[in-house]
Write an enzyme that holds these catalytic residues in place. Structure first.
Site, PDB file in Angstrom:
ATOM      1  N   CYS A 175      28.705   8.235   1.607  1.00  0.00           N
ATOM      2  CA  CYS A 175      27.320   7.974   2.034  1.00  0.00           C
ATOM      3  C   CYS A 175      26.368   8.009   0.852  1.00  0.00           C
ATOM      4  O   CYS A 175      25.355   7.312   0.844  1.00  0.00           O
ATOM      5  CB  CYS A 175      26.898   8.989   3.079  1.00  0.00           C
ATOM      6  SG  CYS A 175      27.123  10.690   2.529  1.00  0.00           S
TER       7      CYS A 175
ATOM      8  N   GLU B 177      23.580  12.780  10.299  1.00  0.00           N
ATOM      9  CA  GLU B 177      23.756  12.598   8.842  1.00  0.00           C
ATOM     10  C   GLU B 177      24.238  11.164   8.700  1.00  0.00           C
ATOM     11  O   GLU B 177      25.361  10.849   9.106  1.00  0.00           O
ATOM     12  CB  GLU B 177      24.848  13.537   8.305  1.00  0.00           C
ATOM     13  CG  GLU B 177      24.509  14.993   8.438  1.00  0.00           C
ATOM     14  CD  GLU B 177      23.981  15.593   7.154  1.00  0.00           C
ATOM     15  OE1 GLU B 177      23.606  14.832   6.243  1.00  0.00           O
ATOM     16  OE2 GLU B 177      23.957  16.809   7.071  1.00  0.00           O
TER      17      GLU B 177
END
Ligand code: NAD
Length: 412
Positions: free
Chosen positions: A281, A247
């Site tokens: 993110c 991720e």
């Protein structure tokens, strides 16, 4: 001063080397404790413990493993105030906002894993031979290496640990060094649930050593890492044929089309840029606006940026904490310097204030060019960079210049 230990084979322990490093409060730039600085020997011990534990854990009925995850979730919920305290101290997350939010959500993936696992279905497939049956089963892979970042240090381990153990795997976990105290707090909760020794092991210490050992060690069988694309590239090159789950970082644009209302959307965009001081993110990293709306949007963003108050994360009025470490501060400065040297202008913030800790002012920057660093790389700071476009092709030039997407959005 508190010392934060590792947890291997059901025991709290220091590093084999006896070394520690400082746990630093980024809102003060001061140490608040010592963390065991593990190395390869400690990682190897943890992998061995996880392999010993695997033999029995994979045979425990799935419903019992699920019940254990639920028990851990209940303990995490009962300790959410303490978790919020350490998220505030170690990451500088505002205690009454971000820290409380993350602590309150920490148990969720443990409950989701516990429930989902019960409904995993195998299947049967047709076979050429009428006397044979093809049955497929879900089986544990073995020992999972979990490598986690600092920005959501209580939430993100939940994407790996419960899902691994509920399916009968065991885990060796290396958290980011600047989030190790939070990991220890979580490990205390896991320990309280009475998992058999070795099912989850925590090894604190530098990723390039501990994380790397978990990646290359033949005793781990799958790798999960959340972090930057650069680290993922190193891990992929070291992991051989092991399955990896990554991720990674993003640099997603927000595109504002001519029929949007700048006054209506500015608060939403500011939130996407400034929440967690931009260290998410899925943050909005670049804002591309249709020419006619540019000035209105910039004015509205400047007004919004003033509503983000940085400072002591214990102060209930503060809604923006510090950057996690000096490296993040330096990257923000480098991106601002690069963009301004190429013609961009800072119209709000743009400074590291003269204050202890690693704060940065909420910043609005206009007219960054396509070739600026911030158009190509994740900045990971409290920045709302605006560029305008006349034609759709011009917008695509910006968007396509960078291959990091992750979360992108259009206002129309
Ligand atoms: P990072 O890549 O520096 O580190 C991530 C983890 O990898 C840390 O635990 C680190 O110690 C470890 N590590 C570093 N070098 C290693 C090596 N050689 N071998 C094995 N492990 C190693 O990232 P970070 O600064 O901790 O986190 C921020 C990054 O994470 C940002 O890019 C952010 O966008 C990304 N992120 C992504 C998501 C998502 O869900 N997509 C969520 C949160 C953060």
């Amino acid at each position: 001063m508190t010392t934060y230990s590792m947890y291997i084979d059901g025991q709290w322990c220091g590093a084999e080397s006896g070394e520690t490093y400082d746990a630093v409060n980024p809102a003060k730039g001061e140490s608040f404790g010592k963390v065991a600085c593990g190395g390869r020997t400690d990682a190897k011990k943890a992998v061995a413990a996880a392999n010993r534990a695997l033999v029995n854990w994979r045979e425990v009925p799935l419903w019992e493993r699920s019940a254990k995850c639920m028990e851990i979730a209940d303990i995490l919920d009962s300790k959410k105030e303490e978790l919020a305290d350490i998220l505030c101290t170690e990451l500088g997350k505002p205690r009454h906002g971000e820290a409380a939010d993350e602590a309150g959500e920490t148990s969720t993936p443990w409950r989701v894993a516990a429930e989902q696992a019960k409904y995993f279905e195998g299947n049967t497939k047709p076979c050429a031979d009428a006397k044979k049956r093809v049955l497929t089963f879900w089986r544990p892979r073995g020992v999972v290496a979990a490598i986690t970042p600092w920005n959501f240090p209580a939430a993100i381990p939940g994407e790996y640990l419960p899902f691994a153990i509920v399916m009968g795997n065991t885990v060796t976990w290396n958290p980011a060094p600047t989030a190790a105290a939070t990991a220890v707090k979580m490990m205390e909760c896991i320990h309280e649930a009475g998992l058999p020794p070795g099912v989850i092991n925590l090894v604190t210490g530098p990723g390039a050593e501990v994380g790397d050992e978990l990646v290359v060690n033949s005793g781990t069988h799958a790798i999960g890492m959340t972090g930057s694309p650069q680290t993922a590239e190193i891990i992929s090159s070291r992991a051989g044929l092991k399955p990896t789950l990554f991720e990674l970082g993003g640099n997603g644009p927000i595109v504002v089309l001519e029929d949007a209302d700048p006054g209506e959307i500015a608060a939403c965009i500011a939130f996407a840029c400034y929440y967690a001081a931009g260290q998410v993110c899925s943050c909005a990293e670049r804002i591309l606006v249709a020419d006619p709306l540019k000035q209105d949007l910039v004015d509205a963003l400047i007004a919004e940026s003033k509503k983000w108050k940085w400072g002591d994360p214990l102060d209930p009025e503060v809604n923006m904490g510090p950057q996690n470490n000096l490296g993040v501060v330096e990257k923000m400065t480098a991106h601002l310097d690069d963009a301004t040297s190429k013609g961009a202008k800072i119209v709000a913030g743009g400074r590291r204030p003269d204050h202890p800790g690693y704060f940065y002012e909420p910043t609005v920057l206009v007219d960054f060019p396509v070739d600026s660093k911030l158009n190509h790389e994740e900045t990971f700071g409290p920045i709302a960079p605006v560029a305008s476009f006349g034609t759709e092709d011009q917008a695509w030039q910006y968007i396509d210049a960078c291959d990091l997407g992750l979360v992108s959005s259009v206002f129309t």
